[in-house]
Design an enzyme around this catalytic site. Structure first.
Site, mmCIF file in Angstrom:
data_model
loop_
_atom_site.group_PDB
_atom_site.id
_atom_site.type_symbol
_atom_site.label_atom_id
_atom_site.label_comp_id
_atom_site.label_asym_id
_atom_site.label_seq_id
_atom_site.Cartn_x
_atom_site.Cartn_y
_atom_site.Cartn_z
ATOM 1 N N ASP A 31 -2.101 6.231 -1.773
ATOM 2 C CA ASP A 31 -0.777 6.689 -2.699
ATOM 3 C C ASP A 31 -1.482 7.269 -4.313
ATOM 4 O OD1 ASP A 31 1.768 6.380 -3.886
ATOM 5 O OD2 ASP A 31 1.757 5.001 -5.283
ATOM 6 N N ASN A 39 10.365 5.558 2.471
ATOM 7 C CA ASN A 39 9.785 6.982 2.700
ATOM 8 C C ASN A 39 11.253 7.462 2.677
ATOM 9 O OD1 ASN A 39 6.356 6.143 2.582
ATOM 10 N ND2 ASN A 39 7.855 6.902 0.763
HETATM 11 C C1 FPP Z 1 2.063 7.695 -0.689
HETATM 12 O O1 FPP Z 1 1.818 8.891 -1.944
HETATM 13 C C2 FPP Z 1 1.567 8.372 0.010
HETATM 14 C C3 FPP Z 1 2.722 8.548 1.430
HETATM 15 C C4 FPP Z 1 4.133 8.394 1.071
HETATM 16 C C5 FPP Z 1 2.262 8.780 2.684
HETATM 17 C C6 FPP Z 1 0.242 8.632 2.675
HETATM 18 C C7 FPP Z 1 -0.022 9.558 3.857
HETATM 19 C C8 FPP Z 1 -1.451 10.100 4.233
HETATM 20 C C9 FPP Z 1 -2.170 9.752 3.276
HETATM 21 C C10 FPP Z 1 -1.662 10.452 5.253
HETATM 22 C C11 FPP Z 1 -1.143 10.114 6.461
HETATM 23 C C12 FPP Z 1 -1.328 10.751 7.765
HETATM 24 C C13 FPP Z 1 -0.516 10.252 8.793
HETATM 25 C C14 FPP Z 1 -1.502 11.418 10.194
HETATM 26 C C15 FPP Z 1 -0.492 8.665 9.894
HETATM 27 P P1 FPP Z 1 2.980 9.604 -3.388
HETATM 28 O O2 FPP Z 1 3.260 10.499 -2.267
HETATM 29 O O3 FPP Z 1 4.296 8.068 -3.244
HETATM 30 O O4 FPP Z 1 2.205 10.217 -3.857
HETATM 31 P P2 FPP Z 1 3.194 10.132 -5.795
HETATM 32 O O5 FPP Z 1 2.887 8.167 -5.872
HETATM 33 O O6 FPP Z 1 2.222 10.588 -6.404
HETATM 34 O O7 FPP Z 1 4.516 10.209 -5.658
#
Ligand code: FPP
Length: 235
Positions: free
Chosen positions: A13, A61
């Protein structure tokens, strides 16, 4: 002696905030997250972790802006095209946990190809939780059990925890010893609900793109983290 936990699960996250706070898009944050993820896979091998589960896209998501969802669907396509030869060389086995049906065809295809190509590799298992939801996981397992009872392949009296476990998306894996969440929030967010019933939790304020091998090492060294094979323990 290996002192690392067998199975480490990570809620990656903080990508969006990482991007925004640097004046970039949220998607740029996910790109940085994918780069950090590569380093965390390397670190997991170096730390002799046997299985790492990475929460890459949750069933919740989909409600994000369409351009962000599209970006997150394309990331694995680019990532696995680049990484598959290296994963083969390094004996890495890839698994995917989650509902694959709803994914765009190129994403489904790259997952199928990678899982198939790496299926006989016997090094670290990297399990990507993608379009994964803990409640959905339990529900789809229950549906399969009901189907089995209906077809008389399963006797109602035999339905127990072990049987449910065999129908989960993670059926091939022991439960995680530790669940790590980066990004400062202290919630489970529908991740591995069934599987984390005995897991230790570790929360880090660091946004995932800044999460490093040293921080992973700190997380798995906190007192209480099991140091022997998880499924041999009764905790
Ligand atoms: C949550 O952070 C993260 C995600 C929804 C996506 C995580 C994905 C990756 C790290 C890369 C995946 C790659 C592959 C190739 C499978 P957030 O967007 O909720 O962050 P925030 O809490 O700051 O909004």
């Amino acid at each position: 002696m290996n002192t690392s936990p067998t199975h480490v699960a990570i809620i990656m996250d903080g990508n969006g905030r990482w991007g925004k706070e640097r004046g970039f898009t949220r998607s740029k944050g996910h790109y940085a997250g994918a780069q950090a993820m590569e380093k965390i896979i390397d670190a997991s091998i170096e730390l002799d972790i046997k299985i790492v589960t990475l929460f890459a896209f949750s069933s919740e998501n989909w409600s994000r802006p369409q351009d962000e969802v599209n970006y997150l669907m394309q990331l694995p396509v680019r990532f696995f095209k680049k990484k598959l030869p290296e994963f083969m060389k390094r004996n890495i086995r890839v698994l995917i946990s989650g509902n694959q049906e709803a994914l765009p065809e190129p994403t489904k295809k790259v997952f199928r190809k990678t899982v198939e190509a790496t299926k006989n590799n016997n090094g670290i298992i990297v399990n990507f939780a993608f379009n994964y939801g803990g409640r959905d996981d339990i529900l789809q397992a229950v549906h399969q059990v009901i189907e089995g009872v209906r077809n008389k392949k399963i006797a109602l009296d035999n339905v127990n925890e072990q049987m449910i476990q065999q129908f989960l998306y993670t059926k091939e894996l022991p439960d995680p010893d530790i669940v790590i969440r980066t990004g400062g929030e202290k919630r489970v967010s529908n991740f591995l609900l069934w599987q984390c019933s005995k897991s230790q939790f570790y929360f880090s304020d660091v946004y995932f793109p800044d999460f490093t091998k040293e921080l992973l090492q700190q997380a798995i060294q906190v007192p209480g983290t099991p140091r022997i094979l998880s499924n041999r323990l009764t905790r």
